[in-house]
Design a protein around this motif. Structure first.
Motif, short mmCIF file in Angstrom:
data_model
loop_
_atom_site.label_atom_id
_atom_site.label_comp_id
_atom_site.label_asym_id
_atom_site.label_seq_id
_atom_site.Cartn_x
_atom_site.Cartn_y
_atom_site.Cartn_z
N GLN A 27 -7.50 15.04 3.69
CA GLN A 27 -7.72 13.61 3.49
C GLN A 27 -9.02 13.20 4.16
O GLN A 27 -9.39 13.74 5.20
CB GLN A 27 -6.59 12.79 4.09
N ARG A 28 -9.68 12.25 3.54
CA ARG A 28 -10.88 11.65 4.11
C ARG A 28 -10.72 10.15 3.98
O ARG A 28 -10.56 9.64 2.88
CB ARG A 28 -12.13 12.12 3.38
N GLN A 63 -3.88 16.54 -2.82
CA GLN A 63 -4.25 17.47 -3.89
C GLN A 63 -4.59 18.79 -3.22
O GLN A 63 -5.24 18.82 -2.18
CB GLN A 63 -5.42 16.92 -4.67
N GLY A 90 -8.17 8.39 4.73
CA GLY A 90 -6.84 8.05 4.24
C GLY A 90 -6.61 8.36 2.77
O GLY A 90 -5.53 8.12 2.25
N GLN A 91 -7.61 8.90 2.09
CA GLN A 91 -7.49 9.23 0.67
C GLN A 91 -7.52 10.75 0.49
O GLN A 91 -8.21 11.46 1.22
CB GLN A 91 -8.65 8.61 -0.12
N PRO A 92 -6.79 11.27 -0.50
CA PRO A 92 -6.80 12.71 -0.74
C PRO A 92 -8.19 13.20 -1.13
O PRO A 92 -8.93 12.51 -1.82
CB PRO A 92 -5.83 12.91 -1.90
N THR A 95 0.83 -1.20 0.00
CA THR A 95 0.00 0.00 0.00
C THR A 95 0.86 1.25 0.00
O THR A 95 1.88 1.32 0.67
CB THR A 95 -0.92 0.04 1.23
N THR A 96 0.45 2.23 -0.78
CA THR A 96 1.09 3.54 -0.78
C THR A 96 0.00 4.59 -0.71
O THR A 96 -1.10 4.40 -1.21
CB THR A 96 1.92 3.77 -2.06
N SER A 97 0.31 5.71 -0.08
CA SER A 97 -0.69 6.76 -0.01
C SER A 97 -0.48 7.75 -1.16
O SER A 97 0.64 8.03 -1.55
CB SER A 97 -0.62 7.49 1.34
N ALA A 98 -1.57 8.23 -1.69
CA ALA A 98 -1.50 9.18 -2.79
C ALA A 98 -1.11 10.56 -2.25
O ALA A 98 -1.45 10.90 -1.12
CB ALA A 98 -2.86 9.25 -3.49
#
Length: 123
Positions: free
Chosen positions: A97-98, A29, A100-102, A23-26
């Motif tokens: 982030q929400r 933005q 864990g996602q941008p 797993t990698t985080s984006a």
């Protein structure tokens, strides 16, 4: 017997080893806006806007021009409000982030308009 146990141990380690790297985080933005207000004024307007919208300020550093806030919804919305002095004025940059996602940049448009209104800088 020992040879089979050793082979099983090596095979298990090979199968499980890449799991942690999958797993990698984006990257976040951002949405930016330059205002004429001084950084301290823009910081006050940003904190007022966030608290009025129900955000809890987790950290605010006036010297760094950095605010971290969270909105207690499921999943939690974490927002970062950054300031940078430029030749044109103060650059306000929002990201978040929400779950864990941008967060898509358009989500911050209403927040930036609110800050502009508080600063008296709406077009």
């Amino acid at each position: 017997m020992r040879r089979r146990l050793w082979g099983w141990l090596v095979a298990t380690c090979m199968v499980l080893s890449p799991v942690g790297c999958a797993t990698t985080s984006a990257p976040p933005q951002t949405r930016s806006l330059v205002v004429e207000a001084a950084p301290a004024t823009a910081l006050d307007a940003g904190v007022a806007m966030l608290t009025a919208r129900g955000f809890v300020i987790r950290r605010a550093d006036a010297d760094l021009g950095d605010v971290e806030a969270a909105l207690a919804v499921r999943p939690t919305l974490a927002v970062r409000y950054r300031l940078e002095a430029t030749e044109q004025g103060t650059r306000i940059t929002l990201s978040g982030q929400r779950g864990g996602q941008p967060v898509p940049p358009y989500v911050f448009d209403a927040l930036l308009i609110d800050v502009q209104e508080r600063l008296g800088e709406l077009p």
